[in-house]
Design an enzyme around this catalytic site. Structure first.
Site, PDB file in Angstrom:
ATOM      1  N   ARG A  35       0.849  -1.276  -0.040  1.00 29.39           N
ATOM      2  CA  ARG A  35       0.037   0.057   0.009  1.00 29.39           C
ATOM      3  C   ARG A  35       0.952   1.327  -0.040  1.00 29.39           C
ATOM      4  O   ARG A  35       0.190   2.405  -0.655  1.00 29.39           O
ATOM      5  CB  ARG A  35      -1.032  -0.156   1.235  1.00 29.39           C
ATOM      6  N   ILE A  61      -7.726   7.670  -1.881  1.00 29.63           N
ATOM      7  CA  ILE A  61      -7.389   6.040  -1.537  1.00 29.63           C
ATOM      8  C   ILE A  61      -8.367   5.551  -0.383  1.00 29.63           C
ATOM      9  O   ILE A  61      -8.006   6.111   0.657  1.00 29.63           O
ATOM     10  CB  ILE A  61      -5.895   5.776  -1.334  1.00 29.63           C
ATOM     11  N   SER A  62      -9.245   4.543  -0.666  1.00 38.68           N
ATOM     12  CA  SER A  62     -10.063   4.263   0.307  1.00 38.68           C
ATOM     13  C   SER A  62      -9.364   3.435   1.529  1.00 38.68           C
ATOM     14  O   SER A  62      -8.263   3.051   1.408  1.00 38.68           O
ATOM     15  CB  SER A  62     -10.940   3.129  -0.242  1.00 38.68           C
ATOM     16  N   GLN A  63      -9.897   3.551   2.655  1.00 36.70           N
ATOM     17  CA  GLN A  63      -9.189   3.024   3.909  1.00 36.70           C
ATOM     18  C   GLN A  63      -9.130   1.356   3.622  1.00 36.70           C
ATOM     19  O   GLN A  63     -10.112   0.686   2.692  1.00 36.70           O
ATOM     20  CB  GLN A  63     -10.084   3.016   5.341  1.00 36.70           C
ATOM     21  N   PRO A  64      -8.307   0.575   3.982  1.00 36.95           N
ATOM     22  CA  PRO A  64      -8.088  -0.597   3.854  1.00 36.95           C
ATOM     23  C   PRO A  64      -9.274  -1.568   4.127  1.00 36.95           C
ATOM     24  O   PRO A  64      -9.715  -2.687   3.322  1.00 36.95           O
ATOM     25  CB  PRO A  64      -6.920  -1.278   4.710  1.00 36.95           C
TER      26      PRO A  64
END
Length: 221
Positions: A35, A61-64
């Site tokens: 990431r 970028i979306s959270q994991p």
């Protein structure tokens, strides 16, 4: 174990497994994708934080956890052909490419699309293809898809995307039914019938395009 590998291991345990992500292929993919390669240099120390990060041009970028939740809900297998709408930095495309046979990712912003394409190629995700186009109308030339994941919120499930899904395929997408409130849904196709389940409240950037929201007018100077 390197510093980032250690952070990935912590992410898998605390952000994903303990919050209910069970799909082994999703967990393995999330554990394999670096990431830190998909965030801005200034944010690299926060790459594995449990929250989204800005990547420029008003995008994130979306959270994991959200990336893993959407991938799990799409029920992707090693033979799946996947369409992703909203490439962003390319992180979710890399995760999907680590699971599926082929991933087509559509990004409407040319600079983001070019950067993500270069990054995915450099990192060896040869089965991930990035195009700059209006993702709200899908990618008819490569349809049908076994799964479609949309990383932007629209007013409804676009008809074009529903038409490009295989029978028993799944469309995962946030819907903004009321201003300021979004629901992440997973819709599965069964012939002409559709089944829809809620995955909870989320916050995404808007889906801009022909079958999404109209772009906001530029401010007057």
């Amino acid at each position: 174990m390197s510093e980032f590998a250690s952070r990935r291991a912590e992410m898998l345990e605390w952000q994903l497994a303990r919050r209910g992500i069970r799909d082994r292929s999703v967990l393995e993919a999330m554990g394999s994708v670096p990431r830190e390669e998909f965030v801005r240099p200034r944010d690299i120390d926060d790459a594995y934080g449990d929250h989204p990060l800005p990547i420029g041009d008003g995008q994130t970028i979306s959270q994991p956890y959200i990336v893993a939740l959407m991938a799990e809900a799409a029920q992707i297998g090693p033979r799946s052909r996947v369409l992703e709408v909203g490439t962003g930095s390319g992180y979710a495309a890399a995760v999907l490419a680590a699971i599926a046979a082929e991933v087509w990712s559509v990004e409407r912003m040319p600079e983001l699309a070019a950067t993500a394409s270069e990054r995915l190629a450099r990192l060896g995700y040869a089965n991930a293809h990035v195009l700059c186009s209006d993702g709200s109308i899908g990618l008819a030339a490569e349809a049908p898809f076994d799964a479609i994941i949309v990383s932007a919120a629209g007013p409804t499930l676009p008809a074009a995307l529903r038409e490009q899904l295989t029978d028993r395929g799944r469309l995962v997408m946030p819907i903004e039914e009321r201003r300021g409130w979004q629901e992440l849904v997973a819709a599965s196709r069964h012939g002409d019938a559709w089944r829809r389940e809620s995955l909870g409240a989320v916050r995404f950037v808007p889906l801009i395009g022909e079958q999404g929201w109209a772009p906001r007018p530029a401010p007057r100077r």
